[in-house]
Design an enzyme around this catalytic site. Sequence first.
Site, PDB file in Angstrom:
ATOM      1  N   GLU A  91       4.106  14.208  -6.873  1.00  0.00           N
ATOM      2  CA  GLU A  91       4.775  14.587  -5.644  1.00  0.00           C
ATOM      3  C   GLU A  91       5.338  13.377  -4.909  1.00  0.00           C
ATOM      4  OE1 GLU A  91       2.330  18.630  -4.643  1.00  0.00           O
ATOM      5  OE2 GLU A  91       1.426  16.762  -4.058  1.00  0.00           O
ATOM      6  N   CYS A 104       7.313   8.695   0.686  1.00  0.00           N
ATOM      7  CA  CYS A 104       5.994   8.402   0.129  1.00  0.00           C
ATOM      8  C   CYS A 104       6.064   8.705  -1.367  1.00  0.00           C
ATOM      9  CB  CYS A 104       4.975   9.294   0.853  1.00  0.00           C
ATOM     10  SG  CYS A 104       3.304   9.111   0.244  1.00  0.00           S
ATOM     11  N   CYS A 111      -5.505  10.058 -10.607  1.00  0.00           N
ATOM     12  CA  CYS A 111      -5.965   8.712 -10.240  1.00  0.00           C
ATOM     13  C   CYS A 111      -7.377   8.522 -10.772  1.00  0.00           C
ATOM     14  CB  CYS A 111      -5.961   8.532  -8.725  1.00  0.00           C
ATOM     15  SG  CYS A 111      -6.457   6.867  -8.210  1.00  0.00           S
ATOM     16  N   CYS A 115     -11.820   8.540  -5.333  1.00  0.00           N
ATOM     17  CA  CYS A 115     -12.380   8.524  -3.978  1.00  0.00           C
ATOM     18  C   CYS A 115     -12.835   9.934  -3.582  1.00  0.00           C
ATOM     19  CB  CYS A 115     -11.354   8.004  -2.983  1.00  0.00           C
ATOM     20  SG  CYS A 115     -10.823   6.329  -3.368  1.00  0.00           S
ATOM     21  N   CYS A 344      -1.600  12.973   3.778  1.00  0.00           N
ATOM     22  CA  CYS A 344      -2.341  12.006   2.955  1.00  0.00           C
ATOM     23  C   CYS A 344      -3.482  12.687   2.227  1.00  0.00           C
ATOM     24  CB  CYS A 344      -2.985  10.928   3.816  1.00  0.00           C
ATOM     25  SG  CYS A 344      -1.849   9.981   4.747  1.00  0.00           S
TER      26      CYS A 344
HETATM   27  N1  SAH Z   1      -4.314   4.846  -4.072  1.00  0.00           N
HETATM   28  C1  SAH Z   1      -3.785   4.202  -2.948  1.00  0.00           C
HETATM   29  C2  SAH Z   1      -2.559   4.877  -2.389  1.00  0.00           C
HETATM   30  C3  SAH Z   1      -2.556   6.381  -2.318  1.00  0.00           C
HETATM   31  S1  SAH Z   1      -3.600   7.140  -1.173  1.00  0.00           S
HETATM   32  C4  SAH Z   1      -4.858   4.016  -1.880  1.00  0.00           C
HETATM   33  O1  SAH Z   1      -5.916   4.602  -2.007  1.00  0.00           O
HETATM   34  O2  SAH Z   1      -4.607   3.268  -0.940  1.00  0.00           O
HETATM   35  C5  SAH Z   1      -2.821   6.848   0.399  1.00  0.00           C
HETATM   36  C6  SAH Z   1      -3.753   6.876   1.588  1.00  0.00           C
HETATM   37  O3  SAH Z   1      -4.241   8.199   1.860  1.00  0.00           O
HETATM   38  C7  SAH Z   1      -4.988   6.032   1.359  1.00  0.00           C
HETATM   39  O4  SAH Z   1      -5.317   5.255   2.471  1.00  0.00           O
HETATM   40  C8  SAH Z   1      -6.033   7.078   1.127  1.00  0.00           C
HETATM   41  O5  SAH Z   1      -7.295   6.582   1.351  1.00  0.00           O
HETATM   42  C9  SAH Z   1      -5.629   8.159   2.079  1.00  0.00           C
HETATM   43  N2  SAH Z   1      -6.247   9.453   1.797  1.00  0.00           N
HETATM   44  C10 SAH Z   1      -6.621   9.928   0.598  1.00  0.00           C
HETATM   45  N3  SAH Z   1      -7.156  11.160   0.727  1.00  0.00           N
HETATM   46  C11 SAH Z   1      -7.108  11.479   2.036  1.00  0.00           C
HETATM   47  C12 SAH Z   1      -7.458  12.644   2.784  1.00  0.00           C
HETATM   48  N4  SAH Z   1      -7.962  13.720   2.192  1.00  0.00           N
HETATM   49  N5  SAH Z   1      -7.240  12.630   4.105  1.00  0.00           N
HETATM   50  C13 SAH Z   1      -6.693  11.548   4.698  1.00  0.00           C
HETATM   51  N6  SAH Z   1      -6.320  10.426   4.048  1.00  0.00           N
HETATM   52  C14 SAH Z   1      -6.514  10.388   2.724  1.00  0.00           C
HETATM   53 FE1  SF4 Z   2      -6.806   7.138  -5.955  1.00  0.00          FE
HETATM   54 FE2  SF4 Z   2      -8.596   6.781  -3.990  1.00  0.00          FE
HETATM   55 FE3  SF4 Z   2      -5.986   6.319  -3.518  1.00  0.00          FE
HETATM   56 FE4  SF4 Z   2      -6.887   8.832  -3.903  1.00  0.00          FE
HETATM   57  S1  SF4 Z   2      -7.401   7.466  -2.207  1.00  0.00           S
HETATM   58  S2  SF4 Z   2      -5.066   7.949  -4.806  1.00  0.00           S
HETATM   59  S3  SF4 Z   2      -8.509   8.495  -5.456  1.00  0.00           S
HETATM   60  S4  SF4 Z   2      -7.332   5.226  -4.948  1.00  0.00           S
END
Ligand code: SAH
Ligand code: SF4
Length: 381
Positions: A91, A104, A111, A115, A344
């Site tokens: 996306e 974005c 991934c 997380c 996000c």
């Molecule tokens: N993998 C990279 C970039 C993609 S995620 C990273 O983790 O930085 C982009 C941002 O969205 C990151 O800061 C991530 O922690 C946040 N994010 C992921 N899942 C989320 C959620 N469910 N609610 C709010 N922010 C979230």
């Molecule tokens: Fe991957 Fe974590 Fe970023 Fe989600 S927040 S895209 S699991 S690194």
Amino acid sequence: MTANLLDFDLDGLAAFCERLGEKRFRAVQLFRWIHQKGVSRFEDMTDLARSLRDKLPGVCEVRGLSVLTEQASADGTIKWLFDVGDGNAVEAVFIPEDDRGTLCVSSQAGCAVGCRFCSTGHQGFSRNLTTGEIVAQLWYAEHHLRRRLGTTERVISNVVMMGMGEPLQNYAALVPALKVMLDDHGYGLSRRRLTVSTSGVVPMMDRLAQDCPVALAVSLHAPNDALRDHLVPLNRKYPLAELLDACQRYLPHAPRDFITFEYCMLDGVNDQPEHAQQLIELVRGHGGRGVPCKLNLIPFNPFPGSGLTCSPRPVVKAFAERLNAAGIVTTVRKTRGDDIDAACGQLAGDVLDRTKAAERLAKRRVQTEQPVVWQRKEPSA
Ligand code: SAH
Ligand code: SF4
């Protein structure tokens, strides 16, 4: 399969053209047709030498991604789901604001970091995107929006690598894609308007500082290793002290004089006063020098099966106030596009639901589920 010209940064395209016996300025012309004008058919590239126009179709093409769906949010956010084959989809999300248009972009299908609070992380890892697949998201969005708005001017002024995937775990494909975005003959973004967000792949942060130092956002989410080990499993490999060291090393190369830390607000997990206090000590005290930073609090966007909830609004406010009072500039991210699951961490590419994805693949048509309701405003320089 013939070469995809979206896979090349300008140097790569020049090398490709050289192999065809063509000079660099031809590559520049070709690059501008593709990225600045959004043209994919060689016969439409009118000022390109006839000999080159005839040569290209046999050896290469401009291969974009097909769009499975387009959804527009009531707040003007637009989300596209792109087919990347084998039932995988990624996306990209366009977020219009008064003074800018931000895209974005995704870097991987799924991934591997996993997380706890991230929908993409829950779906697991499918594969890295190619440079062409990363660039194609911007190529499509920019030229599609220009056509829709009836303009030849740039619509997307900022790109954030904050879609699906961990960009620094797809480094080889990422860097040429960033170069295309920065190139004056490409999208001409400034380094400060191009942000890579990472969960903390320390060695690659160092390489990015050398190879392509764009703005950096680091996903922190916890002020101590025990909690971060749990929320961001990559922390077990690169714990906080190493991560903050890497931030300090990055700063002299960065286009801004601070690092953006992202912090997802999870009810009762990382949002208590003691967490705020630990966070202050962490970024202030690290090695006695501190890390110049801004903190971006992201209200957790829920998704099915996460078992987590977002911190209540007053808790987020109190947390921000504690940090601001300590002199750490802290903002709360406005959630955009949550009615279309474009916020996000809600990006899952629907790969979990393979039946639905397969149906869409079979149809292969673009659906606009709601009319676009936003007005274009001039992006500032
Ligand atoms: N993998 C990279 C970039 C993609 S995620 C990273 O983790 O930085 C982009 C941002 O969205 C990151 O800061 C991530 O922690 C946040 N994010 C992921 N899942 C989320 C959620 N469910 N609610 C709010 N922010 C979230
Ligand atoms: Fe991957 Fe974590 Fe970023 Fe989600 S927040 S895209 S699991 S690194």
